[in-house]
Write an enzyme that holds these catalytic residues in place. Structure first.
Site, PDB file in Angstrom:
ATOM      1  N   ASN A  16       0.871  -1.174   0.000  1.00 47.83           N
ATOM      2  CA  ASN A  16       0.000   0.000   0.000  1.00 47.83           C
ATOM      3  C   ASN A  16       0.911   1.227   0.000  1.00 47.83           C
ATOM      4  O   ASN A  16       1.432   1.617   1.037  1.00 47.83           O
ATOM      5  CB  ASN A  16      -0.897  -0.041   1.248  1.00 47.83           C
ATOM      6  CG  ASN A  16      -1.893   1.099   1.280  1.00 47.83           C
ATOM      7  OD1 ASN A  16      -1.835   2.006   0.441  1.00 47.83           O
ATOM      8  ND2 ASN A  16      -2.792   1.060   2.234  1.00 47.83           N
ATOM      9  N   ARG A  98      -2.471  -2.304  -3.568  1.00 45.25           N
ATOM     10  CA  ARG A  98      -3.727  -1.581  -3.324  1.00 45.25           C
ATOM     11  C   ARG A  98      -3.756  -0.341  -4.212  1.00 45.25           C
ATOM     12  O   ARG A  98      -2.854   0.504  -4.152  1.00 45.25           O
ATOM     13  CB  ARG A  98      -3.821  -1.157  -1.864  1.00 45.25           C
ATOM     14  CG  ARG A  98      -5.081  -0.382  -1.615  1.00 45.25           C
ATOM     15  CD  ARG A  98      -5.096   0.249  -0.247  1.00 45.25           C
ATOM     16  NE  ARG A  98      -6.354   0.944  -0.065  1.00 45.25           N
ATOM     17  CZ  ARG A  98      -6.471   2.112   0.552  1.00 45.25           C
ATOM     18  NH1 ARG A  98      -5.424   2.705   1.063  1.00 45.25           N
ATOM     19  NH2 ARG A  98      -7.641   2.671   0.676  1.00 45.25           N
ATOM     20  N   HIS A 187     -13.225   2.267   0.022  1.00 42.78           N
ATOM     21  CA  HIS A 187     -13.198   1.223   1.065  1.00 42.78           C
ATOM     22  C   HIS A 187     -13.745  -0.115   0.558  1.00 42.78           C
ATOM     23  O   HIS A 187     -14.205  -0.944   1.355  1.00 42.78           O
ATOM     24  CB  HIS A 187     -14.057   1.630   2.291  1.00 42.78           C
ATOM     25  CG  HIS A 187     -13.468   2.719   3.119  1.00 42.78           C
ATOM     26  ND1 HIS A 187     -14.255   3.603   3.825  1.00 42.78           N
ATOM     27  CD2 HIS A 187     -12.194   3.059   3.390  1.00 42.78           C
ATOM     28  CE1 HIS A 187     -13.478   4.463   4.475  1.00 42.78           C
ATOM     29  NE2 HIS A 187     -12.224   4.149   4.226  1.00 42.78           N
ATOM     30  N   ASN A 218     -10.737   6.683  10.540  1.00 47.36           N
ATOM     31  CA  ASN A 218     -10.496   8.099  10.306  1.00 47.36           C
ATOM     32  C   ASN A 218     -11.245   8.529   9.037  1.00 47.36           C
ATOM     33  O   ASN A 218     -11.852   9.582   8.977  1.00 47.36           O
ATOM     34  CB  ASN A 218      -8.996   8.359  10.200  1.00 47.36           C
ATOM     35  CG  ASN A 218      -8.668   9.787  10.503  1.00 47.36           C
ATOM     36  OD1 ASN A 218      -9.345  10.441  11.309  1.00 47.36           O
ATOM     37  ND2 ASN A 218      -7.660  10.302   9.843  1.00 47.36           N
ATOM     38  N   ARG A 248     -13.001  15.016   7.431  1.00 47.47           N
ATOM     39  CA  ARG A 248     -13.833  15.298   6.252  1.00 47.47           C
ATOM     40  C   ARG A 248     -15.279  15.518   6.672  1.00 47.47           C
ATOM     41  O   ARG A 248     -15.794  14.804   7.537  1.00 47.47           O
ATOM     42  CB  ARG A 248     -13.762  14.139   5.250  1.00 47.47           C
ATOM     43  CG  ARG A 248     -12.470  14.099   4.484  1.00 47.47           C
ATOM     44  CD  ARG A 248     -12.343  12.809   3.680  1.00 47.47           C
ATOM     45  NE  ARG A 248     -11.310  11.964   4.243  1.00 47.47           N
ATOM     46  CZ  ARG A 248     -11.123  10.683   3.946  1.00 47.47           C
ATOM     47  NH1 ARG A 248     -11.903  10.077   3.081  1.00 47.47           N
ATOM     48  NH2 ARG A 248     -10.156   9.991   4.512  1.00 47.47           N
ATOM     49  N   GLU A 390      -8.215  -5.644   5.378  1.00 41.84           N
ATOM     50  CA  GLU A 390      -8.080  -5.285   3.956  1.00 41.84           C
ATOM     51  C   GLU A 390      -6.910  -6.002   3.307  1.00 41.84           C
ATOM     52  O   GLU A 390      -6.979  -6.396   2.138  1.00 41.84           O
ATOM     53  CB  GLU A 390      -7.923  -3.768   3.817  1.00 41.84           C
ATOM     54  CG  GLU A 390      -9.211  -3.036   4.165  1.00 41.84           C
ATOM     55  CD  GLU A 390      -9.041  -1.532   4.275  1.00 41.84           C
ATOM     56  OE1 GLU A 390      -9.156  -0.866   3.250  1.00 41.84           O
ATOM     57  OE2 GLU A 390      -8.803  -1.035   5.385  1.00 41.84           O
TER      58      GLU A 390
HETATM   59  P1  AMP Z   1      -8.659   3.677  11.575  1.00 38.57           P
HETATM   60  O1  AMP Z   1      -8.634   4.762  10.513  1.00 38.57           O
HETATM   61  O2  AMP Z   1      -9.494   2.491  11.189  1.00 38.57           O
HETATM   62  O3  AMP Z   1      -7.294   3.307  12.065  1.00 38.57           O
HETATM   63  O4  AMP Z   1      -9.420   4.316  12.849  1.00 38.57           O
HETATM   64  C1  AMP Z   1      -8.902   5.444  13.506  1.00 38.57           C
HETATM   65  C2  AMP Z   1      -9.939   5.979  14.480  1.00 38.57           C
HETATM   66  O5  AMP Z   1     -10.302   4.957  15.423  1.00 38.57           O
HETATM   67  C3  AMP Z   1      -9.454   7.166  15.301  1.00 38.57           C
HETATM   68  O6  AMP Z   1     -10.471   8.150  15.377  1.00 38.57           O
HETATM   69  C4  AMP Z   1      -9.222   6.566  16.664  1.00 38.57           C
HETATM   70  O7  AMP Z   1      -9.356   7.512  17.689  1.00 38.57           O
HETATM   71  C5  AMP Z   1     -10.337   5.547  16.718  1.00 38.57           C
HETATM   72  N1  AMP Z   1     -10.100   4.575  17.782  1.00 38.57           N
HETATM   73  C6  AMP Z   1      -9.084   3.691  17.907  1.00 38.57           C
HETATM   74  N2  AMP Z   1      -9.184   3.026  19.066  1.00 38.57           N
HETATM   75  C7  AMP Z   1     -10.282   3.501  19.712  1.00 38.57           C
HETATM   76  C8  AMP Z   1     -10.923   3.230  20.971  1.00 38.57           C
HETATM   77  N3  AMP Z   1     -10.425   2.331  21.813  1.00 38.57           N
HETATM   78  N4  AMP Z   1     -12.052   3.922  21.274  1.00 38.57           N
HETATM   79  C9  AMP Z   1     -12.545   4.849  20.422  1.00 38.57           C
HETATM   80  N5  AMP Z   1     -11.987   5.146  19.238  1.00 38.57           N
HETATM   81  C10 AMP Z   1     -10.877   4.485  18.881  1.00 38.57           C
END
Ligand code: AMP
Length: 405
Positions: A16, A98, A187, A218, A248, A390
């Site tokens: 990626n 990817r 996604h 995110n 966003r 993924e």
């Molecule tokens: P990702 O893009 O899938 O890595 O997700 C990132 C998001 O997941 C961020 O907003 C993190 O703050 C949130 N996140 C990760 N761990 C936790 C948790 N234990 N509780 C709440 N949000 C989380």
């Protein structure tokens, strides 16, 4: 992570490649086990570059000064040579890349030929921040591993089944025909993986199920998966449409741009930057870290509470809409960082969906770690937490192309 010992193992290296970072994973598709993974960051900065290569649960930290992707991929090769597994020894079947945007050309993974690379290049206007770096990754990896098949796996491919009424914007014809304006979604590999895994978990055939997948990281998107096919998704022409995300805005009035050009004197570049990088949770409460949003909300912070509530409201609205699109829903699946780890947000979405037949199980939701149901066993509509993978989906699709010759 284990050292490869499985004699039936079939390995795929998943790449990626972003603008200043490269993520990679070596997976055994037969067992689904990750043999090694890594991240090379701060490429092109000349100094202070960092990489991490994890194998057998041990992370090796590497300082680097790679100025370009070619040098960065050399670091990848050196990390495998020094810390293992030895890529010459594992049964490496191919490299899966990817690719963010496949436009309407690619409805599935593709063996990368010169023609395929040209088509990916032609799609740069639709993904100017991603496709060029994805292409660089392909070019360099093909030079480093010339004897392996290289396969492109597109984020958009899963959504090419979305019917015209759902992917068409009601805009002038020349926008649609001359400027490729339509909804493409994103996604896709995550939605495809989670939908398939959800069917396994509930023990019913995928082609009989209506699933709403909520990929909440995110970046965030919802997808209506009917009979294993994407029929509607919340991201649009670009990944900015739909749900409230880290930075966003998601859905908003399309004339906001004109309004802000006139009233705030914003230019095109500033508008684009602010709607993509200064909006969403960050715009509402000053952070895009959902953990912090949740903690501040629990402490009574008004901005964090509003950010949380706008996010949850938008999600409930999409669940209702996608239930209408599919004339019902069987399973709602939560995935990605927030979906997998925030019982608070899951509760805010599900606890008020009793009218759809969702019988929320607050205790299961609170105590769950990893994969599992968060509705009662008698709930008409089930909800599950289904961690996404993924890389495994890309590896599987890569191997399918390799096997098909
Ligand atoms: P990702 O893009 O899938 O890595 O997700 C990132 C998001 O997941 C961020 O907003 C993190 O703050 C949130 N996140 C990760 N761990 C936790 C948790 N234990 N509780 C709440 N949000 C989380």
């Amino acid at each position: 992570m284990t050292t490869p010992t499985n004699p039936d193992a079939r390995h795929v290296l998943v790449i990626n490649a972003g603008s200043s970072s490269i993520k990679y994973q070596l997976l055994d598709v037969t067992s689904g086990v990750t043999q090694a993974k890594g991240l090379i960051e701060r490429i092109g900065e000349g100094h202070g570059g960092h990489a991490a290569h994890t194998v057998n649960g041990v992370t090796h930290e590497i300082d680097h000064s790679a100025m370009n992707h070619r040098e960065a991929f050399e670091i990848l090769r050196a990390a495998f040579a020094e810390h293992g597994p030895d890529l010459a020894q594992v049964q490496l079947e191919g490299v899966g890349h990817r690719i963010v945007h496949g436009g309407t050309f690619f409805d599935g993974p593709a063996l990368i030929t010169g023609g395929v690379a040209e088509q990916i290049r032609g799609l740069i206007p639709l993904a100017p921040l991603h496709n060029p770096h994805n292409l660089t990754g392909i070019r360099v990896m093909q030079q480093l591993f010339p004897d392996l098949p290289h396969v492109a796996v597109f984020d958009t491919a899963f959504h090419t089944t979305i019917p015209a009424p759902a992917h068409t914007y009601a805009v002038p014809e020349y926008w649609r025909t001359e400027h490729a304006v339509r909804r493409y979604g994103a996604h896709g590999t995550s939605h495809a993986y989670v939908a398939r895994r959800t069917a396994e978990l509930v023990g019913r055939p995928l082609d009989e199920l209506r699933i709403i997948v909520l990929h909440l990281g995110n970046g965030a998107s919802a997808c209506a998966v009917q009979g294993g096919r994407s029929v509607e998704t919340s991201m649009g022409m670009t990944p900015a449409e739909g749900l409230v995300m880290g930075t966003r805005a998601g859905d908003m009035d399309p004339t906001l741009a004109a309004h802000l050009f006139r009233s705030a004197g914003l230019g095109v570049e500033a508008y684009d930057r602010e709607v993509n990088h200064a909006s969403g949770l960050l715009g509402l409460c000053g952070t895009n870290d959902f953990r912090e949003v949740t903690e501040r909300r629990a402490a009574g912070d008004a901005d964090a509470t509003l950010a949380f509530d706008v996010t949850a409201h938008r999600l409930r609205k999409y669940v209702g809409a996608y239930t209408a699109v599919m004339e019902g829903v069987d399973v709602i699946a939560f995935t990605a960082g927030i979906g997998e780890h925030s019982p608070e947000l899951r509760e805010a979405v599900l606890a008020r969906l009793g009218h759809l037949g969702v019988e929320f199980d607050a205790d299961a939701n609170e105590s769950l770690r990893g994969e599992g149901p968060i509705t009662t066993s008698g709930s008409k509509v089930a909800a599950w937490v289904v961690p996404t993978n993924e890389e495994l989906e890309i590896a599987r699709q890569t191997l399918a192309v390799v096997d098909a010759g």
